[in-house]
Design an enzyme around this catalytic site. Structure first.
Site, PDB file in Angstrom:
ATOM      1  N   TYR A  24     -44.215  35.788  24.360  1.00  0.00           N
ATOM      2  CA  TYR A  24     -43.712  34.442  24.086  1.00  0.00           C
ATOM      3  C   TYR A  24     -44.423  33.419  24.977  1.00  0.00           C
ATOM      4  O   TYR A  24     -44.642  32.277  24.571  1.00  0.00           O
ATOM      5  CB  TYR A  24     -42.208  34.383  24.295  1.00  0.00           C
ATOM      6  CG  TYR A  24     -41.427  35.344  23.417  1.00  0.00           C
ATOM      7  CD1 TYR A  24     -41.873  35.653  22.124  1.00  0.00           C
ATOM      8  CD2 TYR A  24     -40.268  35.949  23.870  1.00  0.00           C
ATOM      9  CE1 TYR A  24     -41.171  36.528  21.322  1.00  0.00           C
ATOM     10  CE2 TYR A  24     -39.554  36.831  23.066  1.00  0.00           C
ATOM     11  CZ  TYR A  24     -40.009  37.116  21.799  1.00  0.00           C
ATOM     12  OH  TYR A  24     -39.315  37.993  20.998  1.00  0.00           O
ATOM     13  N   LYS A  63     -29.217  29.133  15.149  1.00  0.00           N
ATOM     14  CA  LYS A  63     -27.798  29.158  15.514  1.00  0.00           C
ATOM     15  C   LYS A  63     -27.391  30.597  15.852  1.00  0.00           C
ATOM     16  O   LYS A  63     -28.040  31.540  15.359  1.00  0.00           O
ATOM     17  CB  LYS A  63     -26.955  28.581  14.362  1.00  0.00           C
ATOM     18  CG  LYS A  63     -27.147  29.302  13.010  1.00  0.00           C
ATOM     19  CD  LYS A  63     -26.351  30.572  12.950  1.00  0.00           C
ATOM     20  CE  LYS A  63     -26.858  31.524  11.911  1.00  0.00           C
ATOM     21  NZ  LYS A  63     -26.320  32.889  12.096  1.00  0.00           N
TER      22      LYS A  63
END
Length: 294
Positions: A24, A63
């Site tokens: 990442y 979410k």
């Protein structure tokens, strides 16, 4: 971006993506990247989002935005401090059918909204190590699917509840396998919501007002149709087909915001995201449900 080059390559090959990163950090550091969609498991949203924001990348965070309000505040603070775009990925809000529902509500078509009934539940096999049933991964119905009716209530009433009641069945692994919530608002409005990961539910939503109602047909969270019933008139069913897989609408909205130089989105603003996170925390407190991240 993935955790290994191998998994990055598998995904890249499947979707014909030329740029693949084995970490990442490498993705966040890529100068050719403008925006990053954070879709890792719930407990990693804060860490991953802040990594990207600190690298100056716009972030669309899946979410639930975070595990709790404390984490959510840290993400929002990071974005605002650096002047970088940030939005919660509540994709349902941007679907054509929900855009139409929002317009009906804005126009006052059903009068003053008084009640909402909504649910999202499905039956999954129990796997203590899997994401849905592992507390350390934010398992359970509320954060995974209950957030959809909770977020819809926030959209419909344009505020967070002042009163919360309900109960949940906490399973053997320590997560909510099914739960129900009654949210009360200052002007007397009520939302009756429920969610589950061990029970199939209708997955419908009905908004009830003083002059009529709106029924968002199943599954409401990826709706393609809604029925408007105004007192004294015949019901009108509107069908609005989803193109693509549905996530493209929120992605397009992020693109619009970035081209306009906006720091956030007015359909899913950050203050509302924080309010929803507080409501989720309050529901969990009422259920006596805690996660390691708390």
């Amino acid at each position: 971006g993935s955790r290994t080059q191998g998994t990055a390559d598998v995904f890249g090959d499947r979707f014909d993506i030329a740029r693949r990163h084995a970490s990442y950090d490498a993705l966040a550091g890529d100068p050719a990247v403008d925006a990053i969609y954070v879709a890792t498991p719930h407990p990693y949203h804060m860490e991953n989002s802040i990594l990207c924001l600190e690298a100056g990348k716009a972030v669309l965070c899946e979410k639930p935005f975070a595990m709790n309000i404390g984490e959510a505040k840290k993400i929002v603070h990071c974005a605002r401090e650096r002047g970088v775009f940030l939005m919660e990925a509540m994709w349902t809000r941007f679907l054509p059918a929900l855009v139409q529902v929002r317009q009906w509500l804005s126009d006052g078509t059903i009068g003053e909204v008084r009640m909402l009934a909504a649910d999202f539940g499905f039956r999954a096999n129990v796997n203590p190590d899997g994401r849905l049933f592992n507390p350390s991964l934010g398992g359970g119905g509320l954060l995974d699917v209950g957030i959809y009716p909770v977020s819809l209530a926030s959209l419909v009433f344009a505020e967070q509840p002042s009163r919360i009641s309900g109960l949940a069945d906490i399973g053997d692994t320590g997560v909510d396998e099914q739960g129900a919530m009654v949210l009360g608002y200052d002007s007397g409005q009520i939302a009756v919501l429920y969610c589950a990961v061990r029970t199939d539910t209708p997955m419908e939503a009905t908004i009830m007002g003083t002059d009529g109602s709106i029924r968002i047909e199943s599954p409401f969270w990826k709706a393609t149709s809604a029925t408007l019933s105004v007192n004294g008139k015949d019901p009108v069913r509107t069908e609005l087909r989803i193109e693509g897989n549905g996530y493209n609408y929120e992605a397009a909205e992020v693109g619009r915001c970035l081209r306009a130089g906006l720091p956030e989105n007015d359909t899913m603003p950050l203050e509302e995201t924080l309010g929803i996170m507080r409501t989720l925390d309050s529901i969990r407190a009422h259920w006596d449900l805690r996660y390691p991240a708390d």
